[in-house]
Design a protein around this motif. Structure first.
Motif, short mmCIF file in Angstrom:
data_model
loop_
_atom_site.label_atom_id
_atom_site.label_comp_id
_atom_site.label_asym_id
_atom_site.label_seq_id
_atom_site.Cartn_x
_atom_site.Cartn_y
_atom_site.Cartn_z
N LEU A 22 -24.76 -91.34 12.47
CA LEU A 22 -24.95 -90.28 11.06
C LEU A 22 -26.68 -90.67 11.07
O LEU A 22 -27.83 -89.54 11.10
N ASP A 23 -27.14 -91.84 11.27
CA ASP A 23 -28.65 -92.08 11.28
C ASP A 23 -29.29 -91.66 12.68
O ASP A 23 -30.05 -90.73 11.92
N ALA A 24 -28.48 -91.74 13.61
CA ALA A 24 -28.83 -91.06 14.80
C ALA A 24 -29.03 -89.86 14.69
O ALA A 24 -30.35 -89.01 15.49
N VAL A 25 -27.88 -89.03 14.55
CA VAL A 25 -28.63 -87.52 14.06
C VAL A 25 -29.26 -86.90 13.38
O VAL A 25 -30.18 -86.04 13.56
N GLN A 26 -29.95 -87.73 11.97
CA GLN A 26 -30.79 -87.43 11.53
C GLN A 26 -32.67 -87.42 12.19
O GLN A 26 -32.89 -87.11 11.88
N THR A 27 -32.28 -88.51 13.04
CA THR A 27 -33.52 -88.48 14.10
C THR A 27 -33.46 -88.15 15.37
O THR A 27 -34.23 -88.21 16.17
N GLY A 28 -32.49 -86.80 15.30
CA GLY A 28 -32.64 -85.76 16.41
C GLY A 28 -31.88 -85.95 17.47
O GLY A 28 -31.57 -85.37 18.29
N ALA A 29 -30.96 -86.71 17.14
CA ALA A 29 -29.66 -87.20 18.79
C ALA A 29 -28.26 -85.96 18.43
O ALA A 29 -27.99 -85.37 16.74
N SER A 30 -27.96 -85.64 19.65
CA SER A 30 -26.79 -84.57 19.30
C SER A 30 -25.27 -85.34 18.85
O SER A 30 -25.90 -86.53 18.43
N LEU A 31 -24.13 -85.18 18.29
CA LEU A 31 -23.15 -85.21 17.74
C LEU A 31 -22.86 -86.49 18.70
O LEU A 31 -22.10 -87.07 19.33
N THR A 32 -22.49 -85.86 20.52
CA THR A 32 -22.18 -87.00 21.23
C THR A 32 -22.75 -87.77 21.47
O THR A 32 -22.49 -88.99 21.69
N GLU A 33 -24.43 -87.52 21.40
CA GLU A 33 -25.74 -88.59 22.04
C GLU A 33 -24.91 -89.89 20.42
O GLU A 33 -25.32 -91.01 20.63
N ALA A 34 -25.00 -89.19 19.32
CA ALA A 34 -25.24 -90.10 18.16
C ALA A 34 -23.53 -90.48 18.11
O ALA A 34 -23.51 -92.36 17.62
N ALA A 35 -22.37 -89.93 18.59
CA ALA A 35 -20.92 -90.93 18.95
C ALA A 35 -21.68 -91.44 19.71
O ALA A 35 -20.80 -92.86 19.63
N HIS A 36 -21.83 -91.59 20.96
CA HIS A 36 -21.67 -93.09 22.33
C HIS A 36 -22.84 -93.90 21.38
O HIS A 36 -22.30 -95.58 21.56
N ALA A 37 -24.30 -93.49 20.49
CA ALA A 37 -24.75 -94.65 20.12
C ALA A 37 -24.63 -96.06 19.41
O ALA A 37 -24.43 -96.65 19.41
N ALA A 38 -22.49 -94.77 18.49
CA ALA A 38 -22.68 -95.95 17.45
C ALA A 38 -21.10 -96.23 17.62
O ALA A 38 -21.02 -96.69 17.23
N GLY A 39 -21.04 -95.92 19.06
CA GLY A 39 -19.75 -96.67 19.85
C GLY A 39 -18.33 -96.07 20.25
O GLY A 39 -17.32 -96.78 19.40
N PHE A 40 -18.72 -95.17 19.34
CA PHE A 40 -17.38 -93.83 19.08
C PHE A 40 -17.20 -93.36 21.40
O PHE A 40 -18.11 -93.64 21.44
N ALA A 41 -16.29 -93.55 21.17
CA ALA A 41 -15.58 -93.14 21.98
C ALA A 41 -16.12 -91.58 22.63
O ALA A 41 -16.61 -91.21 24.06
N ASP A 42 -16.30 -90.09 21.72
CA ASP A 42 -16.52 -88.87 22.07
C ASP A 42 -16.98 -88.93 20.61
O ASP A 42 -16.34 -89.15 19.48
N PHE A 50 -15.30 -89.64 5.45
CA PHE A 50 -15.65 -88.46 3.72
C PHE A 50 -15.29 -87.46 3.54
O PHE A 50 -15.42 -86.10 2.74
N GLY A 51 -14.63 -86.66 4.04
CA GLY A 51 -13.32 -85.91 3.77
C GLY A 51 -13.72 -84.61 4.58
O GLY A 51 -13.46 -83.63 4.42
N ILE A 52 -15.04 -84.55 4.91
CA ILE A 52 -15.69 -82.98 5.88
C ILE A 52 -16.46 -84.09 7.18
O ILE A 52 -16.41 -84.60 7.42
N THR A 53 -16.46 -83.33 8.17
CA THR A 53 -16.61 -83.29 9.93
C THR A 53 -18.05 -83.50 9.08
O THR A 53 -19.17 -83.23 8.89
N PRO A 54 -18.50 -83.65 11.14
CA PRO A 54 -20.41 -83.78 11.15
C PRO A 54 -20.91 -82.71 10.88
O PRO A 54 -22.21 -82.59 10.81
N THR A 55 -20.01 -81.57 11.37
CA THR A 55 -21.56 -80.63 11.52
C THR A 55 -21.05 -80.02 10.03
O THR A 55 -22.39 -79.29 9.13
#
Length: 282
Positions: free
Chosen positions: A235-255, A267-272
């Protein structure tokens, strides 16, 4: 034909700082979820109902929800307020959990009781319209001016009442060197917190021993804390302008799909939906 009312949507401002994520604005609905943080809820307008895993519901203006406890938020039209997510090992997180002492952690009534002001002989629970024990201002967060500054939040330094039932889980007040090292290493790692086995190797403990110490000191398992930390990093990466895919990879998620599943579970809601709530385009 009777139309089903549309689910309330989130809209407001989000603040991310070490140990704290805070949202102010229009409160929306969530699916059932749990998270690794201590959640503090303040409703400044409208009606918000909380539900626990057993299906018990209560309207709430103030609540403290312990980490790892499954719950659901149901907001009425025009409901606004503040939601703060506190690192359970922070001073603020420990102070909030202290108010749950002696209360059944998984019951909605306990969450409300823990946040309810307990008036002393002087007639006051706290010294002013802020969170003295949590270090959280009731105003000044970005995004919206829905009157949070006019509402008092109770001082969480006062211990909870002695209700019957299982007491809430709470982190220990001291800090184990292995936990301190693990938190530092997780923060410094460019790819996010490593697995339990990898972290145990770095702090020279067995994975079972580190798991036990971490849970005792943080109030939740390492795996749950790791998921939460990775999500905040994304979420912090997205706050600084990353796309969801970029943020996912930066944080260690598969996709991005893995990130979406984790966000909805915690959180009970999606990133979108989270991005739309803060006015960002997806």
């Amino acid at each position: 034909m009777v139309e089903t009312p549309a689910a309330a949507r989130w809209s407001g401002g989000l603040v991310l700082t070490p140990g704290l994520m805070a949202f102010t604005g229009d409160i929306g609905d969530t699916a059932a979820h749990s998270h690794a943080a201590v959640q503090v809820l303040l409703v400044t307008r409208g009606r918000v109902v909380l539900a626990d895993a057993a299906g018990r519901t209560r309207p709430a203006h103030l609540a403290i929800i312990p980490p790892g406890i499954r719950h659901e938020v149901r907001a009425g039209p025009g409901s606004t307020g503040l939601l703060a997510y506190l690192d359970p090992d922070s001073v603020a997180g420990r102070a909030a959990i202290t108010r749950m002492q002696g209360l059944p952690a998984d019951e909605v009534a306990s969450w409300i009781a823990a946040a309810t002001p307990r008036f002393s002989a002087s007639g006051a629970d706290g010294p002013g319209p802020h969170m003295p024990g949590l270090g959280l201002p009731s105003s000044g967060l970005s995004g919206t001016g829905h009157g949070a500054a006019d509402s008092e939040i109770p001082d969480p330094r006062i211990s909870g009442s002695g209700n019957s039932g299982e007491p809430s889980r709470r982190p220990r007040s001291d800090s184990h060197p292995a936990v301190t090292a693990a938190l530092r290493l997780a923060t410094e790692s460019p790819s996010g917190p490593p697995s339990l086995v990898e972290m145990a190797d770095q702090v020279a403990l067995s994975s079972s021993r580190l798991s036990h110490i971490f849970a005792a000191h943080m109030g939740l398992p390492y795996a749950a804390w790791r998921r939460w930390t990775k999500l905040l990093r994304a979420l912090d990466a997205v706050q600084t302008g990353a796309s969801l895919t970029e943020a996912a990879h930066a944080a260690g998620f598969a996709d991005s799909a893995h990130l979406t599943r984790t966000c909805r579970d915690l959180f009970g809601i999606t990133p979108t939906e989270a991005l739309q709530a803060t006015g960002r385009r997806t």
